[in-house]
Motif scaffolding. Structure first.
Motif, PDB file in Angstrom:
ATOM      1  N   VAL A 152      -4.122   7.374  -4.565  1.00  0.00           N
ATOM      2  CA  VAL A 152      -2.869   6.594  -4.178  1.00  0.00           C
ATOM      3  C   VAL A 152      -1.648   7.570  -4.334  1.00  0.00           C
ATOM      4  CG1 VAL A 152      -1.547   5.190  -5.208  1.00  0.00           C
ATOM      5  CG2 VAL A 152      -4.115   4.712  -5.203  1.00  0.00           C
ATOM      6  N   LYS A 184      -1.672   9.705  -0.992  1.00  0.00           N
ATOM      7  CA  LYS A 184      -1.444   8.658   0.070  1.00  0.00           C
ATOM      8  C   LYS A 184       0.142   8.696   0.303  1.00  0.00           C
ATOM      9  CE  LYS A 184      -5.574   6.153   1.327  1.00  0.00           C
ATOM     10  NZ  LYS A 184      -6.495   7.172   0.812  1.00  0.00           N
ATOM     11  N   ILE A 185       0.572   8.197  -0.923  1.00  0.00           N
ATOM     12  CA  ILE A 185       2.066   8.038  -1.135  1.00  0.00           C
ATOM     13  C   ILE A 185       2.845   9.270  -0.811  1.00  0.00           C
ATOM     14  CG2 ILE A 185       4.050   7.656  -2.631  1.00  0.00           C
ATOM     15  CD1 ILE A 185       2.010   5.601  -3.794  1.00  0.00           C
ATOM     16  N   TYR A 204       2.227  10.156   3.311  1.00  0.00           N
ATOM     17  CA  TYR A 204       3.078   9.312   4.271  1.00  0.00           C
ATOM     18  C   TYR A 204       4.486   8.986   3.923  1.00  0.00           C
ATOM     19  CZ  TYR A 204      -1.719   8.155   5.750  1.00  0.00           C
ATOM     20  OH  TYR A 204      -2.936   8.361   6.230  1.00  0.00           O
ATOM     21  N   THR A 212      -1.420   1.876 -12.281  1.00  0.00           N
ATOM     22  CA  THR A 212      -1.950   1.290 -11.051  1.00  0.00           C
ATOM     23  C   THR A 212      -2.892   0.143 -11.109  1.00  0.00           C
ATOM     24  OG1 THR A 212      -1.655   3.741  -9.970  1.00  0.00           O
ATOM     25  CG2 THR A 212      -3.371   2.161  -9.002  1.00  0.00           C
ATOM     26  N   LYS A 248      -5.890  -2.204  -8.901  1.00  0.00           N
ATOM     27  CA  LYS A 248      -6.543  -2.451  -7.778  1.00  0.00           C
ATOM     28  C   LYS A 248      -7.136  -3.981  -7.750  1.00  0.00           C
ATOM     29  CE  LYS A 248     -10.614  -0.254  -6.851  1.00  0.00           C
ATOM     30  NZ  LYS A 248     -11.598   0.703  -6.419  1.00  0.00           N
ATOM     31  N   PHE A 270       4.886   0.533  -5.198  1.00  0.00           N
ATOM     32  CA  PHE A 270       4.156   0.633  -4.018  1.00  0.00           C
ATOM     33  C   PHE A 270       3.144  -0.428  -3.860  1.00  0.00           C
ATOM     34  CE2 PHE A 270       6.344   4.727  -4.662  1.00  0.00           C
ATOM     35  CZ  PHE A 270       6.973   4.720  -3.487  1.00  0.00           C
ATOM     36  N   LEU A 273      -0.340  -0.609  -1.448  1.00  0.00           N
ATOM     37  CA  LEU A 273      -1.082  -0.169  -0.419  1.00  0.00           C
ATOM     38  C   LEU A 273      -2.034  -1.163  -0.044  1.00  0.00           C
ATOM     39  CD1 LEU A 273       0.071   2.287  -2.073  1.00  0.00           C
ATOM     40  CD2 LEU A 273      -2.113   3.247  -1.111  1.00  0.00           C
ATOM     41  N   LEU A 286      -5.490  -2.514   1.889  1.00  0.00           N
ATOM     42  CA  LEU A 286      -6.515  -1.417   2.573  1.00  0.00           C
ATOM     43  C   LEU A 286      -7.714  -2.445   3.184  1.00  0.00           C
ATOM     44  CD1 LEU A 286      -6.827   0.928  -0.513  1.00  0.00           C
ATOM     45  CD2 LEU A 286      -5.682   1.317   1.522  1.00  0.00           C
TER      46      LEU A 286
END
Length: 112
Positions: A33, A36-37, A40, A50, A52, A85, A87, A89
């Protein structure tokens, strides 16, 4: 994409795991994670927390019309204490809900 409809007993929503990062050990998902942050958004990011959430084999609303085209997707929520954030998916090429059959054509995504 749209509202999931679990009223016919098809599909599941579950909170797979909460990842606290107060210690020095970082779970591979948290590292992914963060990467990716950083990739991008081009910022340095170290998660403090975090979560999920997985929607597995979720049929689109209204599922009474068709509960065979299901989707599995995830939302990963993460914060460093200042920035947060989400995300979203989806498995590549596996979104099976047909957006042309939606009752509304004005899509709104976000939160308030």
């Amino acid at each position: 994409w749209d509202d999931a409809d679990f009223s016919q007993g098809v599909g599941t929503t579950w909170y797979q795991q909460e990842y606290s990062t107060l210690g020095s050990t970082r779970d591979p998902l948290v590292r992914d994670v963060e990467a990716k942050i950083e990739k991008y958004l081009k910022i340095l990011y170290k998660a403090k927390w975090t979560l999920k959430v997985t929607w597995e084999k979720a049929p689109a609303y209204p599922s009474r019309l068709d509960d065979t085209r299901t989707n599995t997707y995830q939302a990963v929520l993460s914060t460093d204490g200042n920035r947060s954030f989400a995300l979203l998916l989806y498995e590549d090429g596996r979104m099976q809900w047909d957006y042309t059959e939606l009752a509304a054509d004005n899509v709104l995504m976000g939160f308030s």
